[in-house]
Write an enzyme that holds these catalytic residues in place. Structure first.
Site, mmCIF file in Angstrom:
data_model
loop_
_atom_site.group_PDB
_atom_site.id
_atom_site.type_symbol
_atom_site.label_atom_id
_atom_site.label_comp_id
_atom_site.label_asym_id
_atom_site.label_seq_id
_atom_site.Cartn_x
_atom_site.Cartn_y
_atom_site.Cartn_z
ATOM 1 N N ASP A 233 -10.776 6.435 7.228
ATOM 2 C CA ASP A 233 -9.337 6.205 7.293
ATOM 3 C C ASP A 233 -9.070 4.948 8.102
ATOM 4 O O ASP A 233 -9.374 4.903 9.295
ATOM 5 C CB ASP A 233 -8.669 7.420 7.953
ATOM 6 C CG ASP A 233 -7.161 7.429 7.794
ATOM 7 O OD1 ASP A 233 -6.608 6.458 7.253
ATOM 8 O OD2 ASP A 233 -6.544 8.421 8.220
ATOM 9 N N HIS A 330 -4.127 7.982 -3.360
ATOM 10 C CA HIS A 330 -3.513 7.553 -2.108
ATOM 11 C C HIS A 330 -3.688 6.052 -1.868
ATOM 12 O O HIS A 330 -2.738 5.381 -1.451
ATOM 13 C CB HIS A 330 -4.123 8.340 -0.941
ATOM 14 C CG HIS A 330 -3.562 7.975 0.393
ATOM 15 N ND1 HIS A 330 -2.266 8.267 0.754
ATOM 16 C CD2 HIS A 330 -4.111 7.327 1.457
ATOM 17 C CE1 HIS A 330 -2.040 7.826 1.987
ATOM 18 N NE2 HIS A 330 -3.142 7.249 2.433
#
Lengths: 422, 422
Positions: A233, A330
């Site tokens: 991330d 995403h």
């Protein structure tokens, strides 16, 4: 999470060096600085921007408080954060707020150097600064309460509502935000307590959250951090070396227009507590998880191939004619190229506060994103994510706050002085 | 907190060494071991039993799961713990419990070696074991539920009530306790989640608490850890080298009498969440705090002089004729010499979970104390402390649990097998 951890935001270039050579003057029990060499650890952290250096000098590493930027924005993410939002006590005026900001700034600078804030109450005794930073922000409500509406920057307005968010007002917003980060939990605790005690009678805690990321040295090769879903991330984060980095992250002339000249060089931070529905997520198999994100779970590479640094091939289609990076993946929905180049410096932390009454984990991401203007950063991206992101089914936004962090201050001044004394 | 952190409890003597030389076989994304040397860090941790070694090999350090003792008892305290108590689901029988203990043991061993527990869900990917340990205990209620009353050890009975405790039953006790410790928070989280998922349908989480202590490398010289009051805490802990260490900490023949032969070599752990009234404590000046404890705040030395290792002079009186270490000083009231030599291995962690509705910190000590027999350890000491300890005015015992941890198991067996299959 910043992948290439930036620092040097204070222009001193010293934030990774040991600054404590002469800090042993605190008297009995004062600091004694280790003399460990700095060359080791490089094999484990050759390009992750600081954790190697922090690994062999975890306690002694100091991040300067004074400078053109506040620390804790481009500083490489420390292992732990405590976010504390404050509301002014009824009756606190501009002078009282200014006095608090001076106390806070002076103390944050001392703590950042590993000095004792006062004779008593030093729980972090024996520890070095451990990369401690304190970063201060102001919420929109502060401007109203202090009669400073004319100096409120244009972008500091309530965030719009987004679909499917379930915000807890008591843990959202606030007159002031203090982000404490450091590599030792006791050092962080001590700083949080010290700053809280300095606020007595002036401001009271509104909400508080604790987060963590990797300990320096935990990963076996240099890696962008992982979140609690197990996903890499922060790969797409802007880099301090990027030509437009400052313009994207720090407030410029436009953002400092009107009465907000004091804000130039500051930054906006959006803080959202995003709970992860981990039971549902963990019941997906890895290919399904990768389909939702658009990246491989193991390497963080785009599902179109390569390694973590490879550009995603958003146009590629599989043998079935479908986009390999799905329409609602995403990374596609959040990518700057599909969001008018909207850019944020995400510097989030994981949280894990046990479990909820229904037995599911109270765990997720403390989303902390810095940007020059949330109207061109967080707001449009989140509007798009809330509508079309496959990941939305696995997260719940529980709290929200927007704060403007003033620019850094030189020694002798305090954060927010230009606002509060102008 | 253990001051001289012991290890080698598994008899292998390997727990501080890197055991991962050949661990890179986990496939894509598998572990790649750093090759950092081990000589650095010694200057910062010459006698604190491991944090120096951990500093330069934080991720790669592995603690063996298999052995005559469970890990996590004499293991040097890692930076973080998550305590999780479980209750059996209705209908879970001995076979189901045994199957869970086998899954848990096998998985704890794999995680302790830094191996992936399964193909999916590996959030700690890229990290080494980071000194991860999982330690399992059984509460008295387990024996009732499984029809094992005849094998319940004599010392495993409800703790008596103590004056002034305010226990929350929902966060006390439990059929099983899992203590996860490690130097990286994400590694701990991953282990906790993995173990929880293995328990589905068999046991459910009853309560969960997270604690922290110093990060390896944070302190500038070797020091016993400090608690949130700022006091050095754990100086008086027994040392593994003490002649009677095993007899004091691990269950011997007497404790394994009757049907409890399976418990020989195990240990009892008392877990208490002890909130600190930090606002009141921090309002005391340092001399007043030192009077309460009987030790100097800066060095941890007894107020009768010397350094942290100096024996307290309990008989010395000051010019005013009063005892220098006060009659109700914490170290006097809790000292083994005034408690029939009652000894516990305290291995506590601090906790800081924000603040309570009244604005005071929800922070204190996760008291975790290992002992051969709580009737000769925790119970008499706490009875004395509750009556006569000056520190009692500044703490509140909020939860309580007593568990028996079976001995360790060799490879191929699981923790508790002698109890559950005998």
């Amino acid at each position: 999470m910043a992948k290439k951890k930036q620092d040097g935001e204070n222009g001193s270039g010293l934030s990774r060096r040991r600054l404590l050579g002469a800090a042993g003057a605190a008297g009995a029990g004062g600091l004694v600085v280790g003399a460990a060499g700095g060359a080791v650890g490089a094999s484990m952290a050759s390009d992750d921007g600081g954790s190697g250096a922090r690994l062999t000098s975890l306690g002694t590493t100091a991040v300067p408080f004074h400078g053109t930027r506040q620390p804790g924005i481009t500083t490489p993410a420390q292992a732990r954060t405590v976010l504390v939002a404050y509301d002014l006590e009824p009756g606190t005026d501009r002078a009282g707020t200014a006095a608090l900001m001076r106390r806070w700034s002076d103390t944050a600078a001392r703590l950042g150097r590993g000095e004792r804030p006062d004779a008593d109450g030093q729980v972090a005794l024996d520890a070095g600064p451990s990369s401690l930073t304190a970063t201060f922000g102001f919420g929109g409500s502060l401007f109203d309460k202090l009669g400073l509406a004319d100096r409120r920057p244009g972008a500091l307005k309530a965030l719009p509502s987004f679909p499917d968010e379930e915000l807890d007002a008591t843990r959202s917003d606030g007159d002031m935000l203090v982000q404490v980060c450091g590599d030792d939990a006791l050092v962080c605790f001590h700083a949080v307590r010290t700053l809280q005690r300095l606020a007595r009678g002036v401001a009271r805690v509104r909400w508080q959250m604790t987060g963590f990321t990797r300990s320096p040295g935990a990963t076996l090769r240099p890696m962008t951090h992982r979140n609690l879903m197990g996903q890499v991330d922060g790969t797409g984060n802007p880099q301090t070396g990027d030509a437009d980095f400052d313009a994207k992250i720090f407030i410029g002339d436009e953002g400092a227009a009107g009465g907000a000249a004091w804000a130039r060089g500051g930054s906006y931070v959006v803080v959202r507590r995003i709970r992860m529905l981990l039971d549902a997520w963990d019941d997906l198999d890895v290919p399904a998880q990768e389909h939702v994100i658009g990246r491989r779970k193991d390497t963080g590479a785009p599902v179109t191939g390569g390694d973590e640094r490879t550009e995603p091939d958003y146009g590629r289609r599989g043998p079935d004619g479908r986009l390999v990076i799905a329409e609602n993946a995403h990374i596609r929905v959040s990518a700057p190229e599909f969001n008018r180049d909207a850019t944020m410096l995400r510097r989030g932390y994981s949280y894990h506060d046990g479990f909820r009454p229904d037995g599911t984990p109270d765990a997720g991401l403390l989303f902390i994103a810095w940007q020059a203007d949330p109207r061109q950063g967080f707001v449009p991206v989140q509007q798009k994510l809330a509508r079309g992101d496959a990941l939305s089914a696995f997260v719940r936004h529980e709290t929200s706050g927007l704060f403007v962090a003033p620019p850094g201050c030189p020694e002798g001044r305090y954060v927010g002085q230009e606002l509060l004394e102008a």
